[in-house]
Design a protein around this motif. Sequence first.
Motif, PDB file in Angstrom:
ATOM      1  N   ASN A   1       0.848  -1.193   0.000  1.00  0.00           N
ATOM      2  CA  ASN A   1       0.000   0.000   0.000  1.00  0.00           C
ATOM      3  C   ASN A   1       0.884   1.243   0.000  1.00  0.00           C
ATOM      4  OD1 ASN A   1      -2.240   1.627   0.114  1.00  0.00           O
ATOM      5  ND2 ASN A   1      -2.502   1.422   2.324  1.00  0.00           N
ATOM      6  N   LYS A   2       1.570   1.428  -1.121  1.00  0.00           N
ATOM      7  CA  LYS A   2       2.538   2.514  -1.226  1.00  0.00           C
ATOM      8  C   LYS A   2       2.298   3.269  -2.520  1.00  0.00           C
ATOM      9  CE  LYS A   2       7.498   3.331  -0.592  1.00  0.00           C
ATOM     10  NZ  LYS A   2       8.814   2.691  -0.409  1.00  0.00           N
ATOM     11  N   LYS A   3       2.285   4.581  -2.426  1.00  0.00           N
ATOM     12  CA  LYS A   3       2.070   5.407  -3.604  1.00  0.00           C
ATOM     13  C   LYS A   3       3.206   5.224  -4.584  1.00  0.00           C
ATOM     14  CE  LYS A   3       1.181  10.178  -5.029  1.00  0.00           C
ATOM     15  NZ  LYS A   3       1.049  11.585  -4.591  1.00  0.00           N
ATOM     16  N   ALA A   4       2.858   4.980  -5.843  1.00  0.00           N
ATOM     17  CA  ALA A   4       3.868   4.780  -6.879  1.00  0.00           C
ATOM     18  C   ALA A   4       4.328   6.127  -7.429  1.00  0.00           C
ATOM     19  CB  ALA A   4       3.312   3.914  -7.999  1.00  0.00           C
ATOM     20  N   TYR A   5       5.470   6.096  -8.080  1.00  0.00           N
ATOM     21  CA  TYR A   5       5.995   7.301  -8.714  1.00  0.00           C
ATOM     22  C   TYR A   5       5.121   7.692  -9.901  1.00  0.00           C
ATOM     23  CZ  TYR A   5       8.964  10.307 -11.572  1.00  0.00           C
ATOM     24  OH  TYR A   5       9.443  11.336 -12.327  1.00  0.00           O
ATOM     25  N   HIS A   6       4.792   8.977  -9.986  1.00  0.00           N
ATOM     26  CA  HIS A   6       4.074   9.542 -11.116  1.00  0.00           C
ATOM     27  C   HIS A   6       4.892  10.707 -11.655  1.00  0.00           C
ATOM     28  CE1 HIS A   6      -0.300   8.046 -10.260  1.00  0.00           C
ATOM     29  NE2 HIS A   6       0.613   7.122 -10.036  1.00  0.00           N
ATOM     30  N   ASN A   7       4.687  11.000 -12.911  1.00  0.00           N
ATOM     31  CA  ASN A   7       5.323  12.165 -13.501  1.00  0.00           C
ATOM     32  C   ASN A   7       4.990  13.396 -12.653  1.00  0.00           C
ATOM     33  OD1 ASN A   7       5.961  14.448 -15.137  1.00  0.00           O
ATOM     34  ND2 ASN A   7       5.674  13.253 -16.999  1.00  0.00           N
ATOM     35  N   PRO A   8       6.004  14.103 -12.124  1.00  0.00           N
ATOM     36  CA  PRO A   8       5.720  15.255 -11.266  1.00  0.00           C
ATOM     37  C   PRO A   8       5.351  16.524 -12.042  1.00  0.00           C
ATOM     38  CG  PRO A   8       8.084  14.980 -11.483  1.00  0.00           C
ATOM     39  CD  PRO A   8       7.452  13.834 -12.233  1.00  0.00           C
ATOM     40  N   GLY A   9       5.393  16.454 -13.379  1.00  0.00           N
ATOM     41  CA  GLY A   9       5.091  17.627 -14.192  1.00  0.00           C
ATOM     42  C   GLY A   9       3.613  17.965 -14.198  1.00  0.00           C
ATOM     43  N   ARG A  10       3.323  19.121 -14.760  1.00  0.00           N
ATOM     44  CA  ARG A  10       1.929  19.561 -14.834  1.00  0.00           C
ATOM     45  C   ARG A  10       1.180  18.792 -15.912  1.00  0.00           C
ATOM     46  NH1 ARG A  10       1.514  26.160 -14.291  1.00  0.00           N
ATOM     47  NH2 ARG A  10       2.361  26.317 -12.157  1.00  0.00           N
ATOM     48  N   LYS A  11      -0.093  18.558 -15.637  1.00  0.00           N
ATOM     49  CA  LYS A  11      -0.936  17.918 -16.640  1.00  0.00           C
ATOM     50  C   LYS A  11      -1.393  18.967 -17.659  1.00  0.00           C
ATOM     51  CE  LYS A  11      -2.531  13.931 -14.035  1.00  0.00           C
ATOM     52  NZ  LYS A  11      -3.688  13.145 -13.562  1.00  0.00           N
ATOM     53  N   LEU A  12      -1.793  18.473 -18.811  1.00  0.00           N
ATOM     54  CA  LEU A  12      -2.264  19.360 -19.872  1.00  0.00           C
ATOM     55  C   LEU A  12      -3.515  20.109 -19.426  1.00  0.00           C
ATOM     56  CD1 LEU A  12      -1.821  16.869 -22.832  1.00  0.00           C
ATOM     57  CD2 LEU A  12      -0.560  19.013 -22.563  1.00  0.00           C
ATOM     58  N   PRO A  13      -3.682  21.367 -19.851  1.00  0.00           N
ATOM     59  CA  PRO A  13      -4.869  22.137 -19.445  1.00  0.00           C
ATOM     60  C   PRO A  13      -6.137  21.641 -20.137  1.00  0.00           C
ATOM     61  CG  PRO A  13      -3.591  23.355 -21.069  1.00  0.00           C
ATOM     62  CD  PRO A  13      -2.783  22.132 -20.731  1.00  0.00           C
ATOM     63  N   TYR A  14      -7.265  22.070 -19.595  1.00  0.00           N
ATOM     64  CA  TYR A  14      -8.576  21.801 -20.191  1.00  0.00           C
ATOM     65  C   TYR A  14      -8.879  20.299 -20.309  1.00  0.00           C
ATOM     66  CZ  TYR A  14      -7.284  26.509 -21.672  1.00  0.00           C
ATOM     67  OH  TYR A  14      -6.820  27.796 -21.693  1.00  0.00           O
ATOM     68  N   ASP A  15      -8.366  19.510 -19.353  1.00  0.00           N
ATOM     69  CA  ASP A  15      -8.635  18.064 -19.326  1.00  0.00           C
ATOM     70  C   ASP A  15      -8.235  17.373 -20.621  1.00  0.00           C
ATOM     71  OD1 ASP A  15      -9.747  18.001 -16.706  1.00  0.00           O
ATOM     72  OD2 ASP A  15     -11.578  18.885 -17.500  1.00  0.00           O
ATOM     73  N   GLN A  16      -7.191  17.868 -21.269  1.00  0.00           N
ATOM     74  CA  GLN A  16      -6.741  17.272 -22.521  1.00  0.00           C
ATOM     75  C   GLN A  16      -5.933  15.997 -22.295  1.00  0.00           C
ATOM     76  OE1 GLN A  16      -5.485  20.332 -25.791  1.00  0.00           O
ATOM     77  NE2 GLN A  16      -4.786  21.125 -23.826  1.00  0.00           N
ATOM     78  N   LEU A  17      -5.836  15.207 -23.347  1.00  0.00           N
ATOM     79  CA  LEU A  17      -4.906  14.081 -23.440  1.00  0.00           C
ATOM     80  C   LEU A  17      -4.133  14.224 -24.742  1.00  0.00           C
ATOM     81  CD1 LEU A  17      -6.975  10.932 -22.344  1.00  0.00           C
ATOM     82  CD2 LEU A  17      -5.009  11.912 -21.141  1.00  0.00           C
ATOM     83  N   GLN A  18      -2.866  13.885 -24.706  1.00  0.00           N
ATOM     84  CA  GLN A  18      -2.092  13.814 -25.939  1.00  0.00           C
ATOM     85  C   GLN A  18      -2.032  12.355 -26.370  1.00  0.00           C
ATOM     86  OE1 GLN A  18       1.713  15.708 -25.778  1.00  0.00           O
ATOM     87  NE2 GLN A  18       2.079  15.518 -27.951  1.00  0.00           N
ATOM     88  N   PHE A  19      -2.260  12.097 -27.640  1.00  0.00           N
ATOM     89  CA  PHE A  19      -2.241  10.742 -28.172  1.00  0.00           C
ATOM     90  C   PHE A  19      -1.044  10.596 -29.100  1.00  0.00           C
ATOM     91  CE2 PHE A  19      -6.573  11.676 -26.985  1.00  0.00           C
ATOM     92  CZ  PHE A  19      -6.975  10.523 -26.320  1.00  0.00           C
ATOM     93  N   LEU A  20      -0.181   9.635 -28.772  1.00  0.00           N
ATOM     94  CA  LEU A  20       1.027   9.394 -29.557  1.00  0.00           C
ATOM     95  C   LEU A  20       1.041   7.958 -30.044  1.00  0.00           C
ATOM     96  CD1 LEU A  20       1.953  10.999 -26.637  1.00  0.00           C
ATOM     97  CD2 LEU A  20       3.851  11.545 -28.157  1.00  0.00           C
ATOM     98  N   GLU A  21       1.547   7.758 -31.244  1.00  0.00           N
ATOM     99  CA  GLU A  21       1.685   6.418 -31.805  1.00  0.00           C
ATOM    100  C   GLU A  21       3.158   6.179 -32.118  1.00  0.00           C
ATOM    101  OE1 GLU A  21      -1.398   4.152 -34.395  1.00  0.00           O
ATOM    102  OE2 GLU A  21      -0.044   5.188 -35.776  1.00  0.00           O
TER     103      GLU A  21
END
Length: 420
Positions: free
Chosen positions: A181-201
């Motif tokens: 029960n331990k918090k995992a590492y997450h990207n500490p950077g800011r998330k994209l504004p306006y609830d966006q997602l970037q999609f990469l292939e």
Amino acid sequence: MSESTWYKTDNVAKVFLASLNRRDTRTMRVSCTLTEQVKPDLLQQAVESALDLRPQFGVRIRRGFFWHYIEGTDAQPKVTEEHGRPCPLLYGREYGGTLHFAVTYFGRRINLEMFHALSDGTGVMEFLYVIIGEYMKLAHPEEMKNLSTGSGASYGDMTQNGFSQYYGQNSEGAQIPVTENKKAYHNPGRKLPYDQLQFLEISMDSSEIISRSKAMGVGLTSYLGALLVLAMYKDMPALMKKMPITVSLPVNLRQFFPSETSRNFFNSMNVTFDPKSITTPEEVARSFDEQMRENLKPENIARQMDAYEKIERYFFIRMVPLVIKQPVVRYFSRMENKRISFVMSNLGKFTVDERLKPYVESFSAFCAHSEIFMTIYSYNGVLKLGVSYAYGDTRFLKNFARSLSEDGVKVTVNSTEVIR
């Protein structure tokens, strides 16, 4: 489908219904790029024919007193030209439609997007195959005469709740798997504004990747997973190197139980690395492989599936109203996400009928997520990763692509535009 037809949601769907939001819409997208322009009128006919063959997707999700349930509807899908972001909302107050899937097109590409509460990756891909087959029978009737579309499974088989069907099979003493029960590492950077997602292939030659994984003595997923873990570790701030990197991997339960259901039928297993244990790519890949093999033992798969299904069978839980259950499910889902650094879902090798090969150029697959979600799949000798990425900083993915290049694998990256 008659509106009198209905069935209860499965335990995975319950989590998705409680935890979706505008960024993490819990929508999957699978696409097929043809070798010729899509004809919208034929695609509309093909989708209608496909829905006749797969009526389990002609449904709407309704809110009951104790749980949500799924009800048949005679509403018909309307094929439109692609617009907006991939993986849009297909359920909830802000969604104005009736059906929980959508088919769009752009140029030579056909897109199928579906709310994850209805189906998993296997079921959605099977439905896309049916749509493609029906479309090609209209576009090239002579060449596609007697073309078989879909798996041939019955309606009952396709709508089976696999979790309930195989509950209690060879898994005595089922308990919820104990995870740190331990918090995992997450990207500490800011998330994209306006609830966006970037999609990469990210695309590469399948033979090159398989050659590298064999050289390490591990499977393809372990090889890619190891490079991703190392890519994330490379950018970890010094003060955060006490946090584990944990990878969640969905497991298709049809590999272990003889089910042809098109509904959700998967569990997730976790592979975890203490930053102190991260050394060479070879050692990380071997550890990844060992953890996967342990998790994939049939007795462990059955025990985990039963443990979560068992919770639903407690009388006092069944009697709690939905208005109370949903916030609780949402809370535990949020806590579980904190224990996951990113998700990798291996969809396997996509194949089509020999007659379709001259007309099918490629496939793609994405799944919305509040953090990082990667699908892995291959077709016609090309392996791709479909990445849904919530952050503005893409150094993690750049590190990964660079590590592949340094390992002798040629990589191509395409991405959507976002508002910064």
